[in-house]
Design a protein around this motif. Structure first.
Motif, PDB file in Angstrom:
ATOM      1  N   ALA A 180       9.246   8.421   3.335  1.00 12.51           N
ATOM      2  CA  ALA A 180       7.799   8.564   3.135  1.00 12.51           C
ATOM      3  C   ALA A 180       7.121   7.209   3.038  1.00 12.51           C
ATOM      4  O   ALA A 180       6.011   7.012   3.565  1.00 12.51           O
ATOM      5  N   VAL A 181       7.767   6.255   2.380  1.00 14.29           N
ATOM      6  CA  VAL A 181       7.215   4.897   2.291  1.00 14.29           C
ATOM      7  C   VAL A 181       7.109   4.272   3.679  1.00 14.29           C
ATOM      8  O   VAL A 181       6.082   3.676   4.042  1.00 14.29           O
TER       9      VAL A 181
ATOM     10  N   ALA B  83       6.916   5.750   6.613  1.00 10.06           N
ATOM     11  CA  ALA B  83       5.881   6.420   7.404  1.00 10.06           C
ATOM     12  C   ALA B  83       4.485   5.971   6.967  1.00 10.06           C
ATOM     13  O   ALA B  83       3.603   5.734   7.811  1.00 10.06           O
ATOM     14  N   ARG B  84       4.285   5.852   5.670  1.00  8.85           N
ATOM     15  CA  ARG B  84       2.970   5.424   5.166  1.00  8.85           C
ATOM     16  C   ARG B  84       2.703   3.974   5.532  1.00  8.85           C
ATOM     17  O   ARG B  84       1.580   3.623   5.929  1.00  8.85           O
ATOM     18  N   ALA B  85       3.711   3.125   5.434  1.00  5.92           N
ATOM     19  CA  ALA B  85       3.530   1.718   5.792  1.00  5.92           C
ATOM     20  C   ALA B  85       3.163   1.565   7.267  1.00  5.92           C
ATOM     21  O   ALA B  85       2.282   0.763   7.622  1.00  5.92           O
TER      22      ALA B  85
ATOM     23  N   ASP C 198       1.102   4.086  -2.992  1.00  7.58           N
ATOM     24  CA  ASP C 198       0.734   5.481  -2.735  1.00  7.58           C
ATOM     25  C   ASP C 198       1.881   6.442  -2.990  1.00  7.58           C
ATOM     26  O   ASP C 198       1.687   7.509  -3.586  1.00  7.58           O
ATOM     27  N   ILE C 199       3.080   6.095  -2.525  1.00  7.25           N
ATOM     28  CA  ILE C 199       4.205   7.031  -2.588  1.00  7.25           C
ATOM     29  C   ILE C 199       4.900   6.985  -3.949  1.00  7.25           C
ATOM     30  O   ILE C 199       5.354   8.007  -4.456  1.00  7.25           O
TER      31      ILE C 199
ATOM     32  N   ALA D 261       1.639   3.756   9.064  1.00  6.50           N
ATOM     33  CA  ALA D 261       0.291   4.309   9.265  1.00  6.50           C
ATOM     34  C   ALA D 261      -0.804   3.318   8.879  1.00  6.50           C
ATOM     35  O   ALA D 261      -1.875   3.304   9.491  1.00  6.50           O
ATOM     36  N   VAL D 262      -0.547   2.483   7.871  1.00  6.52           N
ATOM     37  CA  VAL D 262      -1.590   1.566   7.390  1.00  6.52           C
ATOM     38  C   VAL D 262      -1.388   0.142   7.898  1.00  6.52           C
ATOM     39  O   VAL D 262      -2.207  -0.737   7.612  1.00  6.52           O
TER      40      VAL D 262
ATOM     41  N   ARG E  23       0.837  -1.201   0.000  1.00  9.32           N
ATOM     42  CA  ARG E  23       0.000   0.000   0.000  1.00  9.32           C
ATOM     43  C   ARG E  23       0.873   1.254   0.000  1.00  9.32           C
ATOM     44  O   ARG E  23       0.598   2.223  -0.725  1.00  9.32           O
ATOM     45  N   ALA E  24       1.924   1.242   0.812  1.00 10.95           N
ATOM     46  CA  ALA E  24       2.793   2.412   0.898  1.00 10.95           C
ATOM     47  C   ALA E  24       3.520   2.664  -0.422  1.00 10.95           C
ATOM     48  O   ALA E  24       3.615   3.809  -0.883  1.00 10.95           O
TER      49      ALA E  24
END
Length: 235
Positions: free
Chosen positions: A80-81, A83-85, A37-38, A87-88, A33-34
């Motif tokens: 950024a990847v 942080a996004r990973a 998105d990124i 978060a989800v 997912r990360a």
């Protein structure tokens, strides 16, 4: 006495089984997912690009390159990847069947090393929150690792991650404990002795090379006394 910088996958724990068809593990789902998105790659899949001993950063870059040849996953994009990973990320339900299990001799060998006066640290190609999730799943007490810890959050190569750990705790000798040639290469690059374990296929001839490096090999970690003696020999 020394700080033992322990790898995770293939050294202390392993995944019980591949993901069943149509299902993905919590780590795989989060990083897919990360990356989607990124890095603008909706069809990306982390797992087919895996190579045992590679860091999460390296595997992620390879996964994106399947869809975007020549892509470089630079530091800010990787942050950024990560942080996004995080978060989800949705770990499995408490009390369910764990995805990861301890290898034979763990945690007994960790206690034996501590009893011999050594400290335990963590140096793994996993991102930090994935690494701690795996420890919990495998039933390995995080509190055993009182030494420095470094992860793939800020290191693309094994040597980068090892240097991070050493910078956090520069005093005293250290030994790298791992199960791949990549672990050995990282240890040699930063001038540390390497103890290789063959539980997942690493061979003696891949570790004990005639290249001047301080390295030793054991077939597994099942005999704590033998592991403690091997560390003493490396020091």
């Amino acid at each position: 006495m020394a700080t033992i910088l322990c790898d995770l996958d293939g050294t202390l724990l392993v995944k019980r089984r591949p993901d069943p068809p149509g299902m993905v593990s919590p780590k795989r789902a989060a990083i897919n997912r990360a990356l989607a998105d990124i890095c603008d790659t909706p069809a990306v899949d982390f797992v087919p690009s895996m190579e045992h001993g590679f860091t999460d950063w390296m595997i992620a870059e390879r996964a994106v390159r399947v869809h975007r040849p020549g892509f470089d996953l630079d530091g800010p994009s990787w942050q950024a990847v990560v942080a996004r990973a995080e978060a989800v990320f949705m770990p499995g339900p408490p009390g369910g069947a764990g995805i990861y299990r301890r290898l034979d001799g763990v945690p007994e060998v960790l206690h034996a090393l501590r009893d011999a006066g050594h400290r335990l640290g963590l140096v793994t190609g996993n991102v930090s929150f994935f690494a701690l999730y795996k420890l919990r799943e495998a039933g390995i007490d995080q509190a055993l690792f009182e030494g420095p810890a470094a992860f793939s959050d800020h290191g693309r190569e094994r040597a980068h991650i090892l240097r991070t750990a050493l910078a956090r705790d520069p005093d005293g000798p250290a030994v790298v404990l791992g199960d791949t040639v990549h672990d050995r290469v990282g240890a040699v690059a930063v001038g540390l002795p390497f103890l290789g374990t063959g539980a997942m296929g690493l061979r003696r001839d891949q570790v004990e090379l005639d290249d001047g490096a301080v390295a030793a090999w054991l077939p597994d970690l099942g005999d704590p006394t033998r592991v403690v003696a091997a560390v003493a020999g490396l020091l």
